[in-house]
Design an enzyme around this catalytic site. Sequence first.
Site, short mmCIF file in Angstrom:
data_model
loop_
_atom_site.label_atom_id
_atom_site.label_comp_id
_atom_site.label_asym_id
_atom_site.label_seq_id
_atom_site.Cartn_x
_atom_site.Cartn_y
_atom_site.Cartn_z
N ASP A 162 -40.40 23.48 -43.64
CA ASP A 162 -41.59 24.30 -43.37
C ASP A 162 -41.86 24.35 -41.86
O ASP A 162 -42.21 25.39 -41.31
CB ASP A 162 -42.80 23.71 -44.10
CG ASP A 162 -42.50 23.48 -45.57
OD1 ASP A 162 -42.32 24.46 -46.29
OD2 ASP A 162 -42.42 22.31 -45.99
N HIS A 190 -45.76 19.87 -49.58
CA HIS A 190 -44.68 20.87 -49.51
C HIS A 190 -44.86 21.78 -50.74
O HIS A 190 -44.19 21.64 -51.76
CB HIS A 190 -43.31 20.19 -49.53
CG HIS A 190 -42.18 21.18 -49.63
ND1 HIS A 190 -41.92 22.12 -48.65
CD2 HIS A 190 -41.25 21.41 -50.60
CE1 HIS A 190 -40.89 22.86 -49.01
NE2 HIS A 190 -40.48 22.45 -50.20
P1 NAD Z 1 -28.90 21.88 -57.42
O1 NAD Z 1 -29.27 22.17 -58.83
O2 NAD Z 1 -27.87 22.72 -56.75
O3 NAD Z 1 -28.40 20.37 -57.30
C1 NAD Z 1 -29.12 19.32 -57.84
C2 NAD Z 1 -28.11 18.25 -58.22
O4 NAD Z 1 -28.85 17.10 -58.63
C3 NAD Z 1 -27.20 18.64 -59.38
O5 NAD Z 1 -25.85 18.41 -59.05
C4 NAD Z 1 -27.66 17.73 -60.51
O6 NAD Z 1 -26.63 17.38 -61.42
C5 NAD Z 1 -28.15 16.53 -59.71
N1 NAD Z 1 -29.01 15.62 -60.45
C6 NAD Z 1 -29.88 15.89 -61.45
N2 NAD Z 1 -30.43 14.75 -61.91
C7 NAD Z 1 -29.92 13.75 -61.17
C8 NAD Z 1 -30.09 12.34 -61.19
N3 NAD Z 1 -30.91 11.74 -62.05
N4 NAD Z 1 -29.39 11.61 -60.30
C9 NAD Z 1 -28.55 12.20 -59.43
N5 NAD Z 1 -28.33 13.52 -59.38
C10 NAD Z 1 -29.00 14.29 -60.24
O7 NAD Z 1 -30.27 21.86 -56.59
P2 NAD Z 1 -30.46 21.94 -55.01
O8 NAD Z 1 -30.56 23.37 -54.61
O9 NAD Z 1 -29.51 21.05 -54.32
O10 NAD Z 1 -31.96 21.36 -54.90
C11 NAD Z 1 -32.25 20.02 -55.19
C12 NAD Z 1 -33.75 19.78 -55.13
O11 NAD Z 1 -34.24 19.97 -53.79
C13 NAD Z 1 -34.59 20.71 -56.00
O12 NAD Z 1 -35.63 19.96 -56.63
C14 NAD Z 1 -35.18 21.70 -55.00
O13 NAD Z 1 -36.38 22.28 -55.47
C15 NAD Z 1 -35.43 20.77 -53.84
N6 NAD Z 1 -35.63 21.39 -52.52
C16 NAD Z 1 -36.56 20.83 -51.68
C17 NAD Z 1 -36.77 21.36 -50.42
C18 NAD Z 1 -37.81 20.77 -49.49
O14 NAD Z 1 -38.08 21.38 -48.43
N7 NAD Z 1 -38.41 19.62 -49.77
C19 NAD Z 1 -36.02 22.46 -49.98
C20 NAD Z 1 -35.08 23.00 -50.86
C21 NAD Z 1 -34.89 22.47 -52.14
C1 LMR Z 2 -38.09 25.54 -50.32
O1 LMR Z 2 -39.14 25.39 -49.69
O2 LMR Z 2 -37.26 26.43 -50.04
C2 LMR Z 2 -37.76 24.60 -51.46
O3 LMR Z 2 -38.82 23.73 -51.70
C3 LMR Z 2 -37.32 25.30 -52.68
C4 LMR Z 2 -38.47 25.99 -53.38
O4 LMR Z 2 -38.62 25.78 -54.57
O5 LMR Z 2 -39.19 26.75 -52.72
#
Ligand code: NAD
Ligand code: LMR
Length: 337
Positions: A162, A190
């Site tokens: 952000d 967030h």
């Molecule tokens: P993705 O689905 O591509 O990958 C997630 C991975 O986590 C998968 O491989 C899945 O098998 C694995 N997983 C599920 N449960 C698990 C466990 N118990 N232990 C270990 N691994 C496990 O998702 P992504 O795009 O990589 O996003 C991951 C997370 O990050 C999501 O919750 C998304 O919303 C979040 N995210 C947060 C931010 C932020 O700014 N804070 C930004 C983007 C995404």
């Molecule tokens: C983001 O800010 O891009 C991530 O937290 C993914 C989402 O769900 O918005």
Amino acid sequence: MSEPMKPINVVVTGAAGQIAYSLLYQLAAGTVFGPDQPINLHLLDIPVMMKVLEGVVMELEDLALPLLREIVPTADPAVAFKDVAAAFLVGAMPRKEGMERKDLLAANVEIFKVQGEALDKYARKDVKILVVGNPANTNALICSHYAPSIPKQNFSAMTRLDQNRAQAALAARLNVQVDQVKKVIIWGNHSSTQYPDAAHATVTLQGSTKSVPAALNQDNWLQTTFVETIQKRGAAVIAARKMSSAMSAAKAAGDHMRDWWMGTKPGEYVSMAVFSDGSYGIPQNIVFSFPVTIEPHGQYKIVQGLPISEFARSKLTVTANELEEERAEAYKVLQKK
Ligand code: NAD
Ligand code: LMR
């Protein structure tokens, strides 16, 4: 000549997922822990993803990067969290179009309970933990709850994406390079209640530095379009990509951990979601994004004494209230399990 540094163990959860795919290269290349710090990468995912993870391991090997020593792919938290000095908790379900991040609580909160317990048992007590999986602030709170032997100050959640978004949006508006904008703050959750605050931000224009509000001379834009755009940026990426942000999220995770590990630049601060200590009147025992400074290899300190306008106060209250609601909901979900 100084002794070569010993490798540190770093765990990435969700290692077969989208964010990890962009994050792992940064870690192996030395952009996060420094060009002299070798690392062992512990890669945790769930059993059905082990085949995919094999491919990720092959690619990591094929990078031929000298800082990357051991690679440990596993579905066992006891192996993944063993003696880790840094933990990127990425593995969780991402949201789909039309969802709020807190809609993921029921699906994801259990993961952070299990991983909190594993951190408590197996990680180094000085481990630095960054929660990326959503809803990140409340997941970090839950994770810490189940890891009572690790100090609360070692837990954080990511609002750096952000911050980067806000910095880029201000630079575009001011028609300057992104690195000319500093000190933009993300307060709170967030989520779509976060408060991206440019009131204390500065911009350097033709060699002279001034405040962003003075340079823009448009408080109205800063309080409306700017705030809403940053609050909804994650949803806008999902609407366009049909998947949540990954490349920018991985870059932000690297930025967050690098600044925590190496320290912030003199005279600057960054935003991290950390345990509230009551600063700025924010209730304690929620993980709230604040501006922080960090000494090299030191602890973060929440920046004190920034003036908070009435407008800002109303925004801080809304996002703190949401975090208190999420906390109650998370404990309810865990009680039902
Ligand atoms: P993705 O689905 O591509 O990958 C997630 C991975 O986590 C998968 O491989 C899945 O098998 C694995 N997983 C599920 N449960 C698990 C466990 N118990 N232990 C270990 N691994 C496990 O998702 P992504 O795009 O990589 O996003 C991951 C997370 O990050 C999501 O919750 C998304 O919303 C979040 N995210 C947060 C931010 C932020 O700014 N804070 C930004 C983007 C995404
Ligand atoms: C983001 O800010 O891009 C991530 O937290 C993914 C989402 O769900 O918005």
